[in-house]
Every structure is written in structure tokens, then in C-alpha cells.
Motif scaffolding. Structure first.
Motif, short mmCIF file in Angstrom:
data_model
loop_
_atom_site.label_atom_id
_atom_site.label_comp_id
_atom_site.label_asym_id
_atom_site.label_seq_id
_atom_site.Cartn_x
_atom_site.Cartn_y
_atom_site.Cartn_z
N ALA A 4 49.12 35.84 35.21
CA ALA A 4 50.48 35.73 35.73
C ALA A 4 51.12 37.12 35.85
N ALA A 5 50.72 38.06 35.01
CA ALA A 5 51.28 39.40 35.06
C ALA A 5 50.73 40.19 36.25
N LEU A 6 49.57 39.79 36.76
CA LEU A 6 48.99 40.47 37.91
C LEU A 6 49.47 39.84 39.20
N ASN A 7 49.77 40.66 40.16
CA ASN A 7 50.07 40.17 41.50
C ASN A 7 48.73 40.08 42.23
N LEU A 8 48.17 38.89 42.28
CA LEU A 8 46.82 38.74 42.83
C LEU A 8 46.77 38.93 44.34
N ARG A 9 47.91 39.17 44.96
CA ARG A 9 47.90 39.51 46.38
C ARG A 9 47.58 40.99 46.57
N GLN A 10 47.64 41.76 45.49
CA GLN A 10 47.28 43.18 45.53
C GLN A 10 45.77 43.33 45.39
N ASN A 11 45.24 44.40 45.90
CA ASN A 11 43.81 44.68 45.82
C ASN A 11 43.54 45.50 44.55
N TYR A 12 42.84 44.89 43.61
CA TYR A 12 42.47 45.56 42.36
C TYR A 12 41.00 45.95 42.33
N SER A 13 40.28 45.75 43.41
CA SER A 13 38.83 45.89 43.40
C SER A 13 38.34 47.29 43.04
N LEU A 14 39.02 48.32 43.49
CA LEU A 14 38.57 49.67 43.17
C LEU A 14 38.69 49.98 41.67
N TYR A 15 39.63 49.33 41.00
CA TYR A 15 39.76 49.50 39.55
C TYR A 15 38.57 48.88 38.81
N ALA A 16 37.90 47.97 39.48
CA ALA A 16 36.75 47.31 38.85
C ALA A 16 35.57 48.26 38.69
N ILE A 17 35.52 49.33 39.48
CA ILE A 17 34.40 50.27 39.36
C ILE A 17 34.42 50.99 38.02
N PRO A 18 35.52 51.64 37.62
CA PRO A 18 35.51 52.23 36.28
C PRO A 18 35.41 51.18 35.18
N ALA A 19 35.95 50.00 35.41
CA ALA A 19 35.83 48.93 34.42
C ALA A 19 34.36 48.55 34.22
#
Length: 153
Positions: A4-19
Motif C-alpha cells: 500500500a505504501a508503494l505506488n505500483l503505477r510507478q516503475n520500480y524495475s531498475l531498483y530490482a537490479i541492485p536488490a
């Protein structure tokens, strides 16, 4: 709550690389705290376990499996990163990017846990299935990106 804290309409995919890179390294930190790690010669860690009589066989196995999980993570993090970049270049929709990269990260968490704690054929088979599902998410990103870019390059 976190979703709920994340706006899932935003693109978070590039953050997944360091994760993904952090998830690849995490099993090593776990293994280090279980045994006698020599940072002067880190690549000899699992080999040095063979002669160490102060560590029981179960712990040695856990350390070796944790180091194996780390190696596996690093072996495919580059493929994952390339797929994420391809998906972004192709301008895949944010939901698809987030779902596939989030699913991949979840598969890596589960993979690490299954690998480290594996003592049965069933757990080994589950680990392999989780690995294949993570790779399937990577391939899905590449295929979707390829389909989106068809005729544009």
C-alpha cells in the motif's frame, strides 16, 4: 501494508537490479557467520571446511550450500539485469515490469532459503522448480521486450 505504501503505477524495475545483487550476496554473509572465514583468502573458504574438525558436518553442509546459493545468484544476475534493461528500453508497462522483477526477487529469496536449508530430495526439487520459475520471469521480460520492439529496430 508495504504494498500500500508503494505506488505500483510507478516503475520500480531498475531498483530490482541492485536488490538482486544484494540477494545474491546475502547467503555469503550467512555462511561467514557460521564458520571461520579468512578474508585474506576468501575463495578458499569452502575448501578449508574439509579439514576443519571444529565445525560439525551439518554446519559445513549449510555453509557449502549458502556459498552455492551465492554463486548461483551471481551467475544469473547479469541475465536478469539485461532483461530489466530490455524491458525498459521496450517501454513495457509498469505493472508488467514490477510484477516480473518483483516475482524474480521473491523467487531468489525462496531459492536461497531452499538451497541453504536443503537436506532432502523434495527440497532439492523445490529449489530447482523455484530456480526455473525465476529464469522463466527473466525470459518473459526478454520475450515481451522483443515483441514490443518488433519492427522498431
Amino acid at each position: 501494508m508495504a504494498a500500500a505504501a508503494l505506488n505500483l503505477r510507478q516503475n520500480y524495475s531498475l531498483y530490482a537490479i541492485p536488490a538482486a545483487w544484494i540477494l545474491s550476496l546475502a547467503p555469503h554473509f550467512y555462511a561467514v557467520q557460521l564458520g571461520k572465514f579468512d578474508n585474506r583468502n576468501p575463495r578458499s573458504y569452502t575448501k578449508s571446511l574439509e579439514s576443519d574438525q571444529s565445525i560439525d558436518a551439518e554446519t559445513k553442509g549449510r555453509i557449502q550450500r549458502a556459498e552455492g546459493a551465492q554463486q548461483n545468484g551471481f551467475e544469473n544476475v547479469g541475465l536478469f539485469a539485461a532483461a530489466v534493461v530490455a524491458g525498459n528500453i521496450a517501454k513495457l508497462d509498469n505493472w508488467t515490469l514490477n510484477a516480473l522483477t518483483g516475482g524474480y526477487l521473491a523467487s531468489r529469496v525462496l531459492y536461497n532459503l531452499l538451497y541453504i536449508n536443503n537436506t532432502t530430495d523434495g527440497a532439492a526439487n523445490a529449489r530447482s522448480a523455484v530456480f526455473v520459475s525465476g529464469i522463466a520471469m527473466i525470459f518473459t521480460l526478454f520475450i515481451k521486450a522483443g515483441n514490443a520492439l518488433k519492427g522498431q529496430l
